[in-house]
Write a protein that holds these residues in place. Sequence first.
Motif, mmCIF file in Angstrom:
data_model
loop_
_atom_site.group_PDB
_atom_site.id
_atom_site.type_symbol
_atom_site.label_atom_id
_atom_site.label_comp_id
_atom_site.label_asym_id
_atom_site.label_seq_id
_atom_site.Cartn_x
_atom_site.Cartn_y
_atom_site.Cartn_z
ATOM 1 N N ARG B 83 0.873 -1.178 0.000
ATOM 2 C CA ARG B 83 0.000 0.000 0.000
ATOM 3 C C ARG B 83 0.905 1.221 0.000
ATOM 4 N N SER B 85 0.742 5.368 -0.324
ATOM 5 C CA SER B 85 -0.074 6.567 -0.383
ATOM 6 C C SER B 85 0.843 7.761 -0.639
ATOM 7 N N LEU B 94 -3.101 6.719 -4.483
ATOM 8 C CA LEU B 94 -3.047 5.533 -3.650
ATOM 9 C C LEU B 94 -2.756 4.348 -4.563
#
Lengths: 196, 250
Positions: B83, B85, B94
């Motif tokens: 992940r 961001s 994102l």
Amino acid sequence: MKTYIRLFTPALALLLLTAAVLPAMPPTRGGGGAPQRGGGGGGGATRSSARPNVNQPSGNRGGNASNNRASNANTNRNNNSNTNVNRNNNTNVNRNTNVNVDRNVNVNTHGNYYGGGGYYGGGCCYHSGIGVGGAVAVAAAATATAVVVGSMVNTLPPSCTVVMANGVTYQQCGSTYYQPQFVGGSTSYMVVNSPY
Amino acid sequence: MKRNIGYTIAALLLATGLSAPLPAQDKAPEAMNALNYMGTYLRTLKDFQVEAVVTTEDVLTDGQKVQFGSKTNILAQLPSKLRVSVEGEQKSRLFLYDGSTFTLYARRVGYYATVPAPDTIGKLIDVVSEKYDIQIPLLDLFLWGGPKAGADEITSADDIGPGVVEGVTCEHYAFRQPGLDWQVWIQLGDHPLPRKLVLTTTTDEARPQHTSVLTWNLAPSYSEDAFVFDPPADAHKIVFAEVKDASAGN
């Protein structure tokens, strides 16, 4: 006299902007699509960007995807060095490094007078959504745009609506359809035939 | 001086009729070893979280440089969950990868695109770059110490000396390779983590720079949901433009 002008110009600009933006701003996410570029990525006036990684050359950049952007999709990058620091000589350098002549959606008239001084750098994006939107509204009123299917733009004309066809998102702006895409991590819009 | 020696050696090699010499190389072994040590250590990490404060530069057509700042937050569970961001001045992104699909979400405009993905972060890095011209932020953290690390590219390596990044004692190294000069500050001790990276692009005479200051968390707490994209109600699905062959023109 100069003081007088300095005091009132921002207010005037704000009025103009407000007047232009209010009718032109699409409802919620209806479209417009805040022009987003860069982050590294700048507008069409960027000749190179710092390489962000050691182990992966930015090989494709400058390749096809970037070429599309460079050649067709001109975002205004307004680096306004408005040096209004309590001096008698106002140095207002509004340099539109990239004005898209063919498609006036990007012509920025007043949007760059931001905050009445101070440096508003880094081009078109996020908050300039309002500024650019205002400028677009002003410009679009006087301009008939010719759009070519297959061409790419970074910003949409005003008053677009999101439409879905075959599970894909399009922006309908008048009679023209744009397909939003991620091109190298940035959002761009390709002019397409009606999906219907 | 280095160069003179290189030329001298080259001249000698030519004079003695040996095959064409390689370009002069000057790689301090301690710098190369430190890089290997860092890479090997990075490859032992099973999961980590990194916050990076990033500044990067663009060069405008007239040579003027402009700088942009962003903050990147990475949560990785090796080998197949990621992940990332990115909150920048210009864009907010994102990147989500759950081991089978990859999603890119542009928060401010509300667009996202999802595609099937390969089964490791390493392969994902390659695929999205080759197919979509997308670079996973700070991908070096996943490549150092592995087969894709471009140590062969390095033509010069130096140990600059001690350094401190955000209060952490480091050793500062500088490397050169075609098109890129780069520096890394590696944490001293048993956790040789990169704490700061400065990349200077040398293919443009304006030499734009990309700097990342990294803060590491080697014991992150997270939910598996962190890697799965749940599109907000107002998000619109779009597509990735595929990179065409260079021969296709345009």
